[in-house]
Design a protein around this motif. Structure first.
Motif, PDB file in Angstrom:
ATOM      1  N   GLY A 198       3.280   3.123  -2.877  1.00  0.00           N
ATOM      2  CA  GLY A 198       1.872   3.377  -2.554  1.00  0.00           C
ATOM      3  C   GLY A 198       1.295   4.525  -3.345  1.00  0.00           C
ATOM      4  O   GLY A 198       0.152   4.479  -3.811  1.00  0.00           O
TER       5      GLY A 198
ATOM      6  N   THR B  17       0.486  -5.297  -4.036  1.00  0.00           N
ATOM      7  CA  THR B  17       1.344  -5.091  -2.867  1.00  0.00           C
ATOM      8  C   THR B  17       2.672  -5.835  -2.973  1.00  0.00           C
ATOM      9  O   THR B  17       3.392  -5.982  -1.988  1.00  0.00           O
ATOM     10  CB  THR B  17       0.608  -5.528  -1.579  1.00  0.00           C
TER      11      THR B  17
ATOM     12  N   VAL C 211       2.168  -1.006   1.797  1.00  0.00           N
ATOM     13  CA  VAL C 211       1.116  -2.020   1.692  1.00  0.00           C
ATOM     14  C   VAL C 211      -0.155  -1.504   2.354  1.00  0.00           C
ATOM     15  O   VAL C 211      -1.260  -1.633   1.807  1.00  0.00           O
ATOM     16  CB  VAL C 211       1.566  -3.345   2.341  1.00  0.00           C
TER      17      VAL C 211
ATOM     18  N   VAL D 109      -1.909   0.926   0.089  1.00  0.00           N
ATOM     19  CA  VAL D 109      -2.595   0.290  -1.039  1.00  0.00           C
ATOM     20  C   VAL D 109      -3.880  -0.388  -0.582  1.00  0.00           C
ATOM     21  O   VAL D 109      -4.918  -0.297  -1.248  1.00  0.00           O
ATOM     22  CB  VAL D 109      -1.663  -0.709  -1.749  1.00  0.00           C
TER      23      VAL D 109
ATOM     24  N   SER E 287      -3.471 -11.917  -5.798  1.00  0.00           N
ATOM     25  CA  SER E 287      -2.377 -11.754  -4.858  1.00  0.00           C
ATOM     26  C   SER E 287      -1.871 -13.095  -4.352  1.00  0.00           C
ATOM     27  O   SER E 287      -2.626 -14.061  -4.256  1.00  0.00           O
ATOM     28  CB  SER E 287      -2.833 -10.902  -3.662  1.00  0.00           C
TER      29      SER E 287
ATOM     30  N   ASP F 177      -2.840  -9.884   3.140  1.00  0.00           N
ATOM     31  CA  ASP F 177      -3.525  -8.794   2.439  1.00  0.00           C
ATOM     32  C   ASP F 177      -4.937  -9.205   2.032  1.00  0.00           C
ATOM     33  O   ASP F 177      -5.896  -8.447   2.207  1.00  0.00           O
ATOM     34  CB  ASP F 177      -2.739  -8.386   1.194  1.00  0.00           C
TER      35      ASP F 177
END
Length: 248
Positions: A147, A171, A179, A182, A200, A205
């Motif tokens: 992070g 992540t 995570v 971030v 991603s 997320d």
């Protein structure tokens, strides 16, 4: 006004059509999740935006003006920054040195100048404070968590006054706590008025932090929806091809 627009952008490599007729727009302070399976065209599309590839056809606009990029430095000059999955950090340097790498501040008179470490530490600290990160300017990168490393990479984009930040799998391969760090950094970028494209594979997320989700399959855009009007199940179906195109 949209900070970035793509109109009917395509890219082919010989007979291979990597991106086909993609149109999209991104507003300032908006987080857009870009999803799709491997080979869907995500990376090629991002490299077009970042100046690595010229589109075979189509138009890009930034702040309403036509945008032609010949190389990544052109993209950076227009405020487009990319945070690569490997972050491209120097482990043996401090956080501040990484933030200013290639853009070091100097002080002195005439032909003699030295690195202005005090100013670089101070400015890096201000950026980490803006990001609400616990990263400290004098910390060595090799001792940082995933992070914190992301915070350093993101701080570089803020130093250059980015308008759009492209984030490639930020992540991946980090802990649950990291995570969360971030995703908070992404929110800070958004709250600063910076647009973020989040590439991603992690559905939670994207649905946690994004305002919109764009799904690509076989080089085509098959969905462009607000997060509120979609669902992880729909996006999964669009990625795999179980759903051909998104419902309105």
């Amino acid at each position: 006004m949209a900070v970035l627009e793509l109109a009917n952008v395509s890219k082919h490599f010989g007979a291979i059509q990597a991106v086909s007729d993609v149109s999209l727009s991104i507003d300032p302070g908006q987080v857009v999740g870009l999803m799709g399976d491997n080979g869907a065209g995500k990376s090629t599309l991002v490299k077009i935006i970042a100046g690595n590839f010229k589109p075979s056809q189509g138009i890009m606009r930034m702040d309403g003006q036509d945008l032609v990029l010949h190389k990544p430095v052109d993209a950076r000059r227009h405020g487009i920054e990319i945070v690569h999955q490997d972050l491209a950090l120097c482990d043996n340097l401090t956080a501040a040195a990484n933030v200013f790498l290639g853009r070091e501040l100097r002080r002195g008179l005439g032909p003699v100048s030295i690195l202005d470490y005090a100013s670089m530490y101070r400015r890096a600290g201000e950026i980490f404070t803006e990001l609400k990160s616990e990263t400290r300017p004098r910390d060595l990168v090799r001792r940082m968590s995933g992070g914190q490393r992301q915070a350093v990479a993101i701080a570089r984009t803020m130093l250059s006054k980015a308008k759009i930040v492209l984030m490639d799998e930020p992540t991946a391969a980090i802990s649950v706590r990291q995570v969360a760090e971030v995703l908070n950094l992404i929110r800070q970028l958004r709250d600063s008025g910076i647009a973020v494209v989040l590439i991603s594979h992690r559905m939670p997320d994207v649905f946690d932090v994004a305002d919109r989700v764009i799904v690509m399959r076989r080089g085509r855009k098959v969905a462009d929806k607000t997060i509120a009007s979609s669902s992880p199940e729909e996006v999964t179906g669009l990625i795999t091809g179980a759903i051909e195109t998104a419902a309105a």
